[in-house]
Write a protein that holds these residues in place. Structure first.
Motif, PDB file in Angstrom:
ATOM      1  N   SER A  58       0.814  -1.211   0.000  1.00 32.43           N
ATOM      2  CA  SER A  58       0.000   0.000   0.000  1.00 32.43           C
ATOM      3  C   SER A  58       0.850   1.264   0.000  1.00 32.43           C
ATOM      4  CB  SER A  58      -0.939   0.012   1.215  1.00 32.43           C
ATOM      5  OG  SER A  58      -0.199   0.034   2.423  1.00 32.43           O
ATOM      6  N   PHE A  59       2.170   1.113   0.103  1.00 27.59           N
ATOM      7  CA  PHE A  59       3.069   2.259   0.057  1.00 27.59           C
ATOM      8  C   PHE A  59       4.420   1.784  -0.468  1.00 27.59           C
ATOM      9  CE2 PHE A  59       3.683   0.223   4.108  1.00 27.59           C
ATOM     10  CZ  PHE A  59       5.041   0.296   4.359  1.00 27.59           C
ATOM     11  N   ASN A  60       5.223   2.714  -0.930  1.00 19.76           N
ATOM     12  CA  ASN A  60       6.527   2.393  -1.506  1.00 19.76           C
ATOM     13  C   ASN A  60       7.641   2.763  -0.537  1.00 19.76           C
ATOM     14  OD1 ASN A  60       5.606   1.400  -3.994  1.00 19.76           O
ATOM     15  ND2 ASN A  60       5.432   3.460  -4.844  1.00 19.76           N
ATOM     16  N   ASP A  61       8.204   1.750   0.105  1.00 20.49           N
ATOM     17  CA  ASP A  61       9.341   1.957   0.989  1.00 20.49           C
ATOM     18  C   ASP A  61      10.089   0.636   1.088  1.00 20.49           C
ATOM     19  OD1 ASP A  61      11.207   2.538   2.924  1.00 20.49           O
ATOM     20  OD2 ASP A  61       9.796   3.559   4.255  1.00 20.49           O
ATOM     21  N   ALA A  62      11.361   0.649   0.770  1.00 23.61           N
ATOM     22  CA  ALA A  62      12.143  -0.585   0.764  1.00 23.61           C
ATOM     23  C   ALA A  62      12.515  -1.068   2.155  1.00 23.61           C
ATOM     24  CB  ALA A  62      13.427  -0.366  -0.044  1.00 23.61           C
ATOM     25  N   GLN A  63      12.501  -0.183   3.138  1.00 24.07           N
ATOM     26  CA  GLN A  63      13.089  -0.515   4.430  1.00 24.07           C
ATOM     27  C   GLN A  63      12.486  -1.753   5.094  1.00 24.07           C
ATOM     28  OE1 GLN A  63      14.148   2.725   6.935  1.00 24.07           O
ATOM     29  NE2 GLN A  63      13.965   1.548   8.832  1.00 24.07           N
ATOM     30  N   PRO A  64      11.145  -1.921   5.169  1.00 25.62           N
ATOM     31  CA  PRO A  64      10.620  -3.108   5.856  1.00 25.62           C
ATOM     32  C   PRO A  64      11.109  -4.422   5.255  1.00 25.62           C
ATOM     33  CG  PRO A  64       8.884  -1.486   5.561  1.00 25.62           C
ATOM     34  CD  PRO A  64      10.052  -1.011   4.754  1.00 25.62           C
ATOM     35  N   THR A  65      11.177  -4.494   3.923  1.00 25.95           N
ATOM     36  CA  THR A  65      11.613  -5.739   3.301  1.00 25.95           C
ATOM     37  C   THR A  65      13.114  -5.936   3.442  1.00 25.95           C
ATOM     38  OG1 THR A  65       9.810  -5.473   1.723  1.00 25.95           O
ATOM     39  CG2 THR A  65      11.444  -7.141   1.235  1.00 25.95           C
ATOM     40  N   LEU A  66      13.876  -4.859   3.376  1.00 24.54           N
ATOM     41  CA  LEU A  66      15.310  -4.980   3.632  1.00 24.54           C
ATOM     42  C   LEU A  66      15.565  -5.502   5.041  1.00 24.54           C
ATOM     43  CD1 LEU A  66      16.656  -1.697   1.995  1.00 24.54           C
ATOM     44  CD2 LEU A  66      17.150  -4.019   1.244  1.00 24.54           C
ATOM     45  N   GLU A  67      14.712  -5.098   5.991  1.00 26.08           N
ATOM     46  CA  GLU A  67      14.894  -5.525   7.375  1.00 26.08           C
ATOM     47  C   GLU A  67      14.632  -7.017   7.563  1.00 26.08           C
ATOM     48  OE1 GLU A  67      12.458  -2.921   9.715  1.00 26.08           O
ATOM     49  OE2 GLU A  67      13.980  -1.335   9.738  1.00 26.08           O
TER      50      GLU A  67
END
Length: 264
Positions: free
Chosen positions: A138-147
């Protein structure tokens, strides 16, 4: 290569620079479990297992291609001899909808989403007033998946033991590697190919970028991703090191390509 560089720039631009740098600096492997002292490097008396996890592949189509001899290398990996040694299961069911995170957690724990606690790629944990998003949609941010790879984000969300933890409970000597999968708690080693991790982590950006490319070009990108994932495991199998008793190899190319393919 230009596409990869562009995607790296997008990752930095979306606020994930620290996690991206951490992932690259940490290298392509992570030791997950500190092996108990005074045990053998592997469990030679056990049955060796290789779990190849194809994401986004139709089971019926895969089996039809295997039986028709159109996937000769995979047939050989399954023992050759006209699939006499292969077991092609037709009963395993995914969750509904078959989204990535809950499906693979179920496959690698033996529990449904109601038990393992990961019902979607994004979901709200009411008891903790927490929005969990191991694969943001629902939003574009790489940080959660990188974590997932740098801080064990998905591992911490799962409420049941992984199959790897269950194996080690019965056989502490078992040597287990996981290549590229999101859920790897209890394994001995997580094997990564850095560029693939970054591309997978910013899947939303990848899709937007590849929509601009023509069919063969975008497909070739995903072929390269899968080849690199396979090479990351194969290059570490050496006579000088113990051969793992269990290897999980996550192959995501078909699923990623399906998101942007005209046929999808």
């Amino acid at each position: 290569m230009k596409s990869i560089v562009g995607l790296l720039a997008l990752a930095v631009g979306c606020g994930a620079a620290v996690k991206t740098v951490q992932l690259v600096v940490s290298g392509d492997d992570r030791t997950i479990r500190k092996r108990p002292p005074n045990i053998r490097p592997s469990s030679p008396g056990s049955t060796q297992i290789m779990f190849v996890a194809f994401d986004g592949v139709s089971r019926d189509q895969l089996y039809d291609l295997l039986r028709a001899g159109k996937l000769p290398n995979l047939r050989e990996l399954l023992g050759g001899d006209n699939l006499a040694h292969a077991y092609l299961d037709d009963t395993f069911l995914s969750n509904l909808p078959s989204t990535t995170m809950p499906a693979w957690v179920s496959a690698q724990s033996g529990h449904g989403a109601a038990e393992h606690g990961v019902p979607g790629n994004e979901y709200f944990i009411r008891e903790r007033l927490e929005f969990a998003c191991p694969a943001p949609v629902s939003f574009n941010d790489a940080q959660p998946t990188l974590e997932i790879y740098t801080d064990d984000y998905l591992n911490k969300l799962v409420a049941v033991p992984s199959v790897y933890e269950q194996i080690h409970e019965h056989d502490p000597e078992a040597l287990i590697w996981v290549g590229m999968n999101h859920f790897f708690r209890g394994t001995d080693k997580l094997v990564l190919a850095s560029r693939i991790v970054i591309v997978k982590a910013i899947e939303g950006f990848v899709e937007k970028q590849l929509e601009k490319l023509a069919g063969d070009t975008s497909r070739r990108v995903y072929e390269d991703l899968d080849k690199a994932a396979i090479d990351a495991i194969a290059s570490r199998l050496d006579d000088k090191v113990a051969i793992p008793d269990v290897i999980t190899l996550y192959v995501s190319g078909a699923d990623l390509y399906a998101h942007i393919a005209k046929e999808g």
